[in-house]
Scaffold this motif. Structure first.
Motif, PDB file in Angstrom:
ATOM      1  N   SER A 180      -3.596  72.118  22.421  1.00  0.00           N
ATOM      2  CA  SER A 180      -2.845  72.600  21.256  1.00  0.00           C
ATOM      3  C   SER A 180      -3.313  71.940  19.970  1.00  0.00           C
ATOM      4  CB  SER A 180      -1.348  72.348  21.463  1.00  0.00           C
ATOM      5  OG  SER A 180      -0.861  73.086  22.562  1.00  0.00           O
ATOM      6  N   ILE A 183      -7.091  73.256  19.151  1.00  0.00           N
ATOM      7  CA  ILE A 183      -7.244  74.624  18.646  1.00  0.00           C
ATOM      8  C   ILE A 183      -6.996  74.670  17.140  1.00  0.00           C
ATOM      9  CG2 ILE A 183      -4.855  75.351  19.091  1.00  0.00           C
ATOM     10  CD1 ILE A 183      -8.019  77.510  19.498  1.00  0.00           C
ATOM     11  N   ARG A 284      -6.229  78.054  25.094  1.00  0.00           N
ATOM     12  CA  ARG A 284      -5.725  78.377  23.764  1.00  0.00           C
ATOM     13  C   ARG A 284      -6.712  79.312  23.072  1.00  0.00           C
ATOM     14  NH1 ARG A 284      -2.545  75.941  26.171  1.00  0.00           N
ATOM     15  NH2 ARG A 284      -1.257  74.158  25.554  1.00  0.00           N
ATOM     16  N   THR A 343      -1.900  81.926  17.382  1.00  0.00           N
ATOM     17  CA  THR A 343      -2.402  81.355  18.627  1.00  0.00           C
ATOM     18  C   THR A 343      -1.743  81.996  19.843  1.00  0.00           C
ATOM     19  OG1 THR A 343      -0.765  79.567  18.479  1.00  0.00           O
ATOM     20  CG2 THR A 343      -2.986  79.094  17.659  1.00  0.00           C
ATOM     21  N   SER A 345      -1.206  80.867  23.962  1.00  0.00           N
ATOM     22  CA  SER A 345      -1.288  79.675  24.809  1.00  0.00           C
ATOM     23  C   SER A 345      -0.854  79.997  26.228  1.00  0.00           C
ATOM     24  CB  SER A 345      -0.378  78.561  24.267  1.00  0.00           C
ATOM     25  OG  SER A 345      -0.658  78.278  22.919  1.00  0.00           O
ATOM     26  N   VAL A 446     -10.228  77.384  23.034  1.00  0.00           N
ATOM     27  CA  VAL A 446     -10.301  76.015  23.545  1.00  0.00           C
ATOM     28  C   VAL A 446      -9.819  76.016  24.988  1.00  0.00           C
ATOM     29  CG1 VAL A 446      -9.384  73.674  23.361  1.00  0.00           C
ATOM     30  CG2 VAL A 446     -10.003  74.925  21.287  1.00  0.00           C
TER      31      VAL A 446
END
Length: 714
Positions: A180, A183, A284, A343, A345, A446
């Motif tokens: 987290s 990213i 991510r 984003t 996730s 990522v």
């Protein structure tokens, strides 16, 4: 009679069978009811002569009053080399003023049945106090004091610092935190939005009281603040108390650095953060999104809810319900004063990493290509509208919503139409923003996990960058920890380095005595500062030349063992015994070479260059500095000029609790002679300038014999 009964049962059975299709048909749910009329709670505002903007929201349902003061300055104003200043400044506001201690503040608030909190985000810092109606006067008094007169006492700074570092050490080896945080850095690069707002293990130790005082002095002014008063209080009473307690707060010059928009995301970037011991992969995907005032804000919120807002959303159903690849997936729109981030996730088993990533990319393509269904659209809009209305139930949340809106330049009309704007978003608008903002070819990706298990397959999706998690530095835009500075070793510096090392060996006991060492046994008491407090235990260390090292630490509740046995290694903890992963073997070998006696025999090994760097003061005494270089590994040994005994060793090593790289120093003292050789019986280790460990030696044995069994894995 019996025949009649049989015919009756048959008739009933046929009737029952005839009715089955009708009963089996699923009844359609009733059509959604039109939304009930909505009106946002009204509020009034006034600006004091010193520039403080005061907002009052009368909310009489509970005998509670909430005060929330917002300063328009947050993490985006952190100095580039010192992330965490805004967070630490805000965190210390209620930890003492010029006339009140932290304990007095806490006890006063508790005595009136109240709560107090402080914090910061990207654009703002805040203090919030909620009290029962009779405690309003005290709440105003305390709030005004802590905002205007924070003490920033050194002992409180240090206490907060250690709490932050403890949390960061735990997070630094957490794949979810790594993913987290990484990213955001990949999305924003060197932009202020790229750094962790809470600071890093590298930056927090460097923050000084002057940094906090300067931040407060530059940005905490009434003409840069908004005060919201919500709850069981009249507007007249609220404005009167605001004037009484904040009217004398002097207006000041706001020295805020201008923040430019971040560069848009162009192309696909794939970053793998290698954590070999991970059994699952944190995933991510993200890109630069929109600013809070962008007209696409509401449509993007609905798009995010369609994508991943829990059961029934697209990615949730695809990845969890249909494929069983994850237990959770979310999408996030972070709209700020300047464009923030978008984003997605999730996490999955290592072997399913690429499958999961491909499915997400495919779904992003599909949602831009195919219009969302009416059912999806209505569910997402109703969910968002419901969440918004639920947040209006308490004075605290009301104050937060109003302050957030006003700080972004919105007024009452905007909040009053907020729900309706959400509900008016169309499927066409959702598809338009999906095409505009979720182009799979313009994404940062990522992955944090065991990179060797999926790197080759991931490379089919684009060029791949790979960083070992211990080498990640979130203060740097490229995320790569800076290598230790190396001073070029000239022939003269190398020759002088050899001369000084020879002098050190003579001072310690002579070259022949050191060369004759075959094994060493050391016993002592060790004190270690950990994220969970300070612990004391017995440490035993066994060294057998040239490549064996065993370290045992016995604590009250457990025994930890770490062994290097030539080309292999193992560790034993209460969780069991396991081999040391290949990437960590490098650190074990480095730990052996950093020991006192091996350092003095380092010139016997190929590939190590020892050179003279000059002289420095160490603990008030002049010392000559030797640089040891072996490839990318660099350390420095400081030799006291008068005694020619080593007094300090500095190097970059691995934090045992977080797994991240950190700067260490070992200070040698209390030299005693053992079998004709001098050895420091006290070693203090500092990490990032702070005391990390201390070893007090009680026994040293040289060439006494070390059993081979100590190095064999049980």
């Amino acid at each position: 009679m019996r025949e009649t009964v049989r015919r009756s049962f048959l008739l009933l059975g046929l009737m029952g069978l005839a009715g089955l299709p009708a009963l089996a048909q699923k009844q359609a749910p009733p059509p959604p009811q039109p939304p009930r009329p909505f009106r946002f709670p009204e509020f009034t505002s006034r600006t004091l002569p010193n520039g403080l903007h005061v907002i009052v929201i009368e909310h009489r349902e509970q005998p509670i009053v909430s005060l929330r003061l917002l300063v328009r300055a947050g993490a985006e104003q952190d100095p580039p080399d010192r992330p965490g200043v805004a967070a630490l400044t805000a965190g210390l506001l209620d930890q003492g003023t010029k006339t009140r201690s932290a304990l007095q503040i806490a006890e006063t608030i508790e005595s009136i049945g109240g709560q107090i909190s402080t914090g910061s985000s990207w654009h703002q810092s805040f203090v919030a106090v909620s009290v029962l109606k009779p405690g309003v006067e005290t709440a105003f008094e305390i709030l005004a004091d802590i905002v205007q007169n924070p003490a920033f006492a050194e002992e409180e700074i240090e206490r907060q610092r250690q709490q932050l570092l403890s949390g960061l050490r735990v997070q630094a080896s957490d794949p979810s935190y790594l993913a987290s945080t990484a990213i955001e850095r990949v999305i924003f690069g060197g932009h202020p939005y790229g750094h962790p707002p809470e600071g890093t293990l590298d930056s927090i130790p460097r923050l000084k009281r002057e940094d906090l005082v300067a931040f407060h002095r530059a940005l905490y002014h009434p003409n840069n603040a908004i005060l919201a008063i919500a709850g069981d209080i009249t507007a007249a009473e609220a404005f009167a108390k605001a004037e009484k307690y904040f009217g004398a707060w002097p207006k000041g010059e706001v020295r805020a650095a201008p923040i430019s928009p971040p560069a848009p995301t162009r192309g696909r970037r794939l970053l793998l953060i290698d954590k070999p011991d991970a059994v699952q992969t944190e995933i991510r995907l993200g890109k630069v999104g929109i600013a809070r005032r962008d007209p696409d804000y509401f449509a993007l919120q609905v798009l995010n809810a369609v994508l991943a807002s829990g059961s029934g959303s697209r990615l949730w159903d695809l990845l969890r319900r249909e494929r069983g690849l994850t237990y959770g997936v979310s999408s996030r729109l972070e709209a700020r004063h300047q464009p923030g981030s978008l984003t997605v996730s999730t996490f999955t088993r290592t072997e399913k990493t690429v499958e999961t990533l491909r499915l997400i990319l495919s779904e992003l393509e599909r949602i831009a290509r195919e219009r969302v269904t009416e059912q999806e659209l209505q569910k997402a809009k109703n969910f968002l509208a419901g969440v918004f209305q639920l947040r209006l139930e308490t004075p605290e949340s009301l104050a937060t919503i109003v302050l957030d809106a006003v700080s972004h330049g919105f007024d009452y009309a905007y909040l009053n139409t907020y729900r309706d704007r959400l509900l008016s978003v169309t499927a066409e608008q959702v598809q338009e923003v999906a095409r505009k903002y979720y182009r799979p070819d313009d994404l940062a990706i990522v992955l944090v996990g065991n990179a060797s298990a999926f790197e080759q397959e991931v490379a089919q999706l684009g060029p791949v960058e790979r960083i070992v998690y211990t080498d990640v530095d979130f203060t740097r835009p490229d995320l790569k920890r800076e290598k230790p500075a190396v001073v070029a070793a000239t022939p003269e510096a190398i020759a002088r380095g050899r001369e000084i090392l020879a002098e050190v060996r003579r001072a310690v006991g002579g070259r022949e005595a050191l060369a004759s060492l075959r094994d060493i046994s050391i016993v002592g008491e060790v004190t270690v500062s950990t994220p969970f407090g300070e612990f004391k235990g017995e440490q035993r260390m066994f060294v057998q030349w040239p490549d064996r090292l065993r370290t045992e630490i016995k604590l009250p509740q457990m025994t930890l063992v770490q062994v290097l046995n030539g080309d292999s290694g193992w560790v034993s903890t209460p969780m069991g015994t396991q081999d040391v992963p290949a990437p960590l073997m490098k650190e074990l070998r480095a730990a052996l070479r950093r020991l006192f006696f091996p350092l003095l025999r380092a010139d016997e090994q190929e590939g190590i260059i020892i050179s003279y760097l000059g002289s420095e003061m160490v603990e008030g005494k002049p010392a000559d500095v030797l640089q040891y270089q072996e490839g990318e590994q660099v350390l420095r040994l400081y030799v006291e000029t008068a005694s020619r005994l080593p007094v300090k060793l500095s190097y970059q090593g691995t934090d045992p609790f977080s797994g991240t790289r950190a700067e260490f120093e070992e200070l040698y003292a209390d030299y005693r002679e053992v079998a004709g050789v001098k050895y420091p019986f006290r070693t203090v280790t500092r990490q990032a300038g702070k005391r990390f460990a201390e070893l007090i030696v009680s026994e040293v044995k040289l060439n006494a014999g070390v059993p081979e069994e100590l190095f064999k894995k049980p």
